[in-house]
Design a protein around this motif. Sequence first.
Motif, PDB file in Angstrom:
ATOM      1  N   LYS A   3      32.230  59.345  30.303  1.00 55.45           N
ATOM      2  CA  LYS A   3      32.241  58.125  31.122  1.00 55.45           C
ATOM      3  C   LYS A   3      30.991  58.003  31.988  1.00 55.45           C
ATOM      4  CE  LYS A   3      36.500  56.439  30.328  1.00 55.45           C
ATOM      5  NZ  LYS A   3      36.945  55.068  30.155  1.00 55.45           N
ATOM      6  N   GLU A   4      30.432  59.165  32.344  1.00 59.50           N
ATOM      7  CA  GLU A   4      29.238  59.169  33.197  1.00 59.50           C
ATOM      8  C   GLU A   4      28.084  58.405  32.555  1.00 59.50           C
ATOM      9  OE1 GLU A   4      29.032  61.199  36.299  1.00 59.50           O
ATOM     10  OE2 GLU A   4      31.129  60.728  35.922  1.00 59.50           O
ATOM     11  N   GLU A   5      28.021  58.446  31.229  1.00 64.93           N
ATOM     12  CA  GLU A   5      26.891  57.841  30.540  1.00 64.93           C
ATOM     13  C   GLU A   5      27.016  56.328  30.402  1.00 64.93           C
ATOM     14  OE1 GLU A   5      26.154  59.495  26.660  1.00 64.93           O
ATOM     15  OE2 GLU A   5      27.193  61.309  27.280  1.00 64.93           O
ATOM     16  N   LEU A   6      28.187  55.798  30.706  1.00 68.76           N
ATOM     17  CA  LEU A   6      28.390  54.378  30.470  1.00 68.76           C
ATOM     18  C   LEU A   6      27.630  53.519  31.471  1.00 68.76           C
ATOM     19  CD1 LEU A   6      32.197  54.156  29.607  1.00 68.76           C
ATOM     20  CD2 LEU A   6      30.241  54.123  28.052  1.00 68.76           C
ATOM     21  N   LEU A   7      26.897  52.542  30.947  1.00 71.74           N
ATOM     22  CA  LEU A   7      26.203  51.599  31.810  1.00 71.74           C
ATOM     23  C   LEU A   7      27.119  50.407  32.089  1.00 71.74           C
ATOM     24  CD1 LEU A   7      23.475  50.725  33.116  1.00 71.74           C
ATOM     25  CD2 LEU A   7      23.012  49.512  30.977  1.00 71.74           C
ATOM     26  N   LEU A   8      27.788  49.972  31.040  1.00 68.71           N
ATOM     27  CA  LEU A   8      28.684  48.821  31.163  1.00 68.71           C
ATOM     28  C   LEU A   8      30.072  49.191  30.652  1.00 68.71           C
ATOM     29  CD1 LEU A   8      28.988  45.700  31.632  1.00 68.71           C
ATOM     30  CD2 LEU A   8      28.427  45.418  29.222  1.00 68.71           C
ATOM     31  N   GLU A   9      31.068  48.834  31.425  1.00 64.51           N
ATOM     32  CA  GLU A   9      32.439  49.095  31.013  1.00 64.51           C
ATOM     33  C   GLU A   9      33.290  47.866  31.321  1.00 64.51           C
ATOM     34  OE1 GLU A   9      33.819  52.683  32.861  1.00 64.51           O
ATOM     35  OE2 GLU A   9      35.501  52.828  31.476  1.00 64.51           O
ATOM     36  N   ASP A  63      34.090  26.656  37.222  1.00 66.38           N
ATOM     37  CA  ASP A  63      35.288  26.996  38.009  1.00 66.38           C
ATOM     38  C   ASP A  63      36.581  26.817  37.227  1.00 66.38           C
ATOM     39  OD1 ASP A  63      33.706  27.624  40.087  1.00 66.38           O
ATOM     40  OD2 ASP A  63      33.953  25.712  41.154  1.00 66.38           O
ATOM     41  N   SER A  64      36.546  26.018  36.163  1.00 66.21           N
ATOM     42  CA  SER A  64      37.758  25.793  35.352  1.00 66.21           C
ATOM     43  C   SER A  64      38.154  27.051  34.579  1.00 66.21           C
ATOM     44  CB  SER A  64      37.519  24.647  34.372  1.00 66.21           C
ATOM     45  OG  SER A  64      36.438  24.959  33.507  1.00 66.21           O
ATOM     46  N   ALA A  65      37.308  28.067  34.596  1.00 67.74           N
ATOM     47  CA  ALA A  65      37.615  29.310  33.875  1.00 67.74           C
ATOM     48  C   ALA A  65      38.297  30.305  34.815  1.00 67.74           C
ATOM     49  CB  ALA A  65      36.325  29.913  33.323  1.00 67.74           C
ATOM     50  N   ALA A  66      39.498  30.758  34.427  1.00 73.03           N
ATOM     51  CA  ALA A  66      40.178  31.803  35.197  1.00 73.03           C
ATOM     52  C   ALA A  66      39.866  33.146  34.538  1.00 73.03           C
ATOM     53  CB  ALA A  66      41.676  31.549  35.213  1.00 73.03           C
ATOM     54  N   ILE A  67      39.269  34.037  35.317  1.00 77.16           N
ATOM     55  CA  ILE A  67      38.810  35.321  34.761  1.00 77.16           C
ATOM     56  C   ILE A  67      39.634  36.460  35.354  1.00 77.16           C
ATOM     57  CG2 ILE A  67      36.795  36.857  34.514  1.00 77.16           C
ATOM     58  CD1 ILE A  67      35.050  34.367  35.071  1.00 77.16           C
ATOM     59  N   THR A  68      40.177  37.312  34.496  1.00 76.45           N
ATOM     60  CA  THR A  68      40.849  38.516  34.993  1.00 76.45           C
ATOM     61  C   THR A  68      40.316  39.719  34.214  1.00 76.45           C
ATOM     62  OG1 THR A  68      42.643  38.301  33.386  1.00 76.45           O
ATOM     63  CG2 THR A  68      43.022  37.330  35.562  1.00 76.45           C
ATOM     64  N   ALA A  69      40.310  40.864  34.861  1.00 75.81           N
ATOM     65  CA  ALA A  69      39.880  42.078  34.159  1.00 75.81           C
ATOM     66  C   ALA A  69      40.451  43.289  34.879  1.00 75.81           C
ATOM     67  CB  ALA A  69      38.361  42.168  34.125  1.00 75.81           C
ATOM     68  N   ASP A  70      40.795  44.318  34.110  1.00 73.86           N
ATOM     69  CA  ASP A  70      41.211  45.566  34.743  1.00 73.86           C
ATOM     70  C   ASP A  70      39.991  46.302  35.287  1.00 73.86           C
ATOM     71  OD1 ASP A  70      43.770  45.017  34.133  1.00 73.86           O
ATOM     72  OD2 ASP A  70      43.903  46.328  32.373  1.00 73.86           O
ATOM     73  N   LYS A  71      38.881  46.104  34.592  1.00 75.83           N
ATOM     74  CA  LYS A  71      37.676  46.803  35.033  1.00 75.83           C
ATOM     75  C   LYS A  71      36.433  46.038  34.592  1.00 75.83           C
ATOM     76  CE  LYS A  71      37.836  51.584  34.836  1.00 75.83           C
ATOM     77  NZ  LYS A  71      37.676  52.816  34.032  1.00 75.83           N
ATOM     78  N   LEU A  72      35.492  45.874  35.509  1.00 72.19           N
ATOM     79  CA  LEU A  72      34.174  45.337  35.173  1.00 72.19           C
ATOM     80  C   LEU A  72      33.176  46.217  35.901  1.00 72.19           C
ATOM     81  CD1 LEU A  72      34.196  41.405  35.528  1.00 72.19           C
ATOM     82  CD2 LEU A  72      34.036  42.736  33.426  1.00 72.19           C
ATOM     83  N   MET A  73      32.742  47.260  35.234  1.00 73.29           N
ATOM     84  CA  MET A  73      31.856  48.222  35.892  1.00 73.29           C
ATOM     85  C   MET A  73      30.453  48.115  35.316  1.00 73.29           C
ATOM     86  SD  MET A  73      33.701  50.232  37.976  1.00 73.29           S
ATOM     87  CE  MET A  73      32.935  51.841  38.061  1.00 73.29           C
ATOM     88  N   PHE A  74      29.462  48.123  36.207  1.00 76.54           N
ATOM     89  CA  PHE A  74      28.076  48.174  35.742  1.00 76.54           C
ATOM     90  C   PHE A  74      27.332  49.229  36.551  1.00 76.54           C
ATOM     91  CE2 PHE A  74      23.615  47.141  36.014  1.00 76.54           C
ATOM     92  CZ  PHE A  74      23.299  47.090  34.665  1.00 76.54           C
ATOM     93  N   GLN A  89      22.653  40.287  43.449  1.00 79.55           N
ATOM     94  CA  GLN A  89      21.502  41.196  43.424  1.00 79.55           C
ATOM     95  C   GLN A  89      21.470  42.046  42.153  1.00 79.55           C
ATOM     96  OE1 GLN A  89      21.874  43.029  47.237  1.00 79.55           O
ATOM     97  NE2 GLN A  89      20.536  41.525  48.202  1.00 79.55           N
ATOM     98  N   ILE A  90      22.641  42.252  41.577  1.00 82.28           N
ATOM     99  CA  ILE A  90      22.693  43.029  40.339  1.00 82.28           C
ATOM    100  C   ILE A  90      22.503  42.119  39.130  1.00 82.28           C
ATOM    101  CG2 ILE A  90      24.186  44.453  38.870  1.00 82.28           C
ATOM    102  CD1 ILE A  90      25.524  45.502  41.357  1.00 82.28           C
ATOM    103  N   ILE A  91      23.327  41.053  39.097  1.00 83.71           N
ATOM    104  CA  ILE A  91      23.249  40.119  37.979  1.00 83.71           C
ATOM    105  C   ILE A  91      21.997  39.262  38.166  1.00 83.71           C
ATOM    106  CG2 ILE A  91      24.420  38.229  36.791  1.00 83.71           C
ATOM    107  CD1 ILE A  91      26.014  40.862  36.636  1.00 83.71           C
ATOM    108  N   GLY A  92      21.177  39.234  37.172  1.00 84.61           N
ATOM    109  CA  GLY A  92      19.928  38.487  37.303  1.00 84.61           C
ATOM    110  C   GLY A  92      18.771  39.433  37.549  1.00 84.61           C
ATOM    111  N   LYS A  93      19.068  40.587  38.130  1.00 83.59           N
ATOM    112  CA  LYS A  93      18.015  41.585  38.327  1.00 83.59           C
ATOM    113  C   LYS A  93      18.220  42.753  37.356  1.00 83.59           C
ATOM    114  CE  LYS A  93      15.761  44.467  41.790  1.00 83.59           C
ATOM    115  NZ  LYS A  93      16.017  45.724  41.115  1.00 83.59           N
TER     116      LYS A  93
END
Length: 331
Positions: A3-9, A63-74, A89-93
């Motif tokens: 799991k340590e190696e994961l950049l995106l989860e 805004d019409s999109a309802a987003i759910t997630a158990d995990k969004l890790m970066f 600061q993270i997204i876009g950079k």
Amino acid sequence: MNKEELLLEIDNLSVTFGKGHRAFRAVDKVSLSLKKSEVLAVVGESGSGKSVTMMALMGLLPDSAAITADKLMFGGQDLQALSTRAKRQIIGKDVSMIFQDAMSSLNPSFTVQMQIGEVLKTHLGLRGAAVQQRILDLLNLVEIPDAKNRMEVYPHQLSGGMSQRVMIAMALACEPKLLIADEPTTALDVTVQAQIMELLARLQRETHMAMVLITHDLGLVAENAHDVAVMYAGQVVETSVVPDIFRQPAHPYTEALLQAIPELAVGESRLHSLPGVVPSQYDRPAGCLLSPRCPYKQDRCGTPPSMQISAHGLVRCIHATLPKRHEGSQP
Ligand SMILES: Nc1ncnc2c1ncn2[C@@H]1O[C@H](COP(=O)(O)OP(=O)(O)OP(=O)(O)O)[C@@H](O)[C@H]1O
Ligand SMILES: [Mg+2]
């Protein structure tokens, strides 16, 4: 996987458009992960939810999109726990995205240098001569000839290939750790497609950034990706490593995709080898979403299949483990 190696989860990400009886789940419990410096290809028919998945991650959905997630890790950070400001600061950079149609993604009213300069000022705080120099370096990096003069032009003065190179330069401006390339070459003609893909692949290798490559072209997957996720009607139906998925697809849909290309690695292949079409929001079957089109369909397919371990990854199919399937006998 460590799991340590994961950049995106991404764990169980769902996106629903609209409300009540008009609600449409365009992305249904999608889980994806990506290691540092690796390339994950996301494939699947038009409308399967590839772009919406990545737009949800980038915070680009309306805004019409309802987003759910158990995990969004970066990069070890929980994106859902961050403030909008911290996320920006993270997204876009650290994460940037390029789209299939560069021409319409560039702002027609601003020159190339104004557009790239804006990114450099906003995210890196660069000013004055440093901005100019960095723009020039970026344009050279993406192999735009005569970069000094091209800085001054407006998007309509650029060809499709050159516009896409400018988009790539903008996406790389902040040296992202992850680049999401959403069908980056589809709008271009074939020779230019190959050049742009070659450029992206070289930049990915040299900068060690990770990349999510959304594509219809299984040739590109074979050549460029480490892992692949196959999507169907909003769900991930198979994940696997490349090249094993080409030798031994576990899901009947993946098998059909591969059968649709007589020889691997040839040009654009739209994915239409199975009879029928992807179910729309109004006719999604109760069980396995592929079942109306699947040659292996059984009564048991009326129950939604969960993800299970396959030879080279994960698969959402009860038939995947049947030993005889790959020898051509149908259950
Ligand atoms: N803003 C939106 N509002 C409502 N529905 C949407 C919206 N954006 C996308 N959808 C729907 O979500 C589903 C998934 O769309 P998405 O764009 O992710 O497909 P895709 O896999 O990227 O397809 P393609 O290969 O054609 O790009 C489609 O049915 C689409 O019509
Ligand atoms: Mg798309």
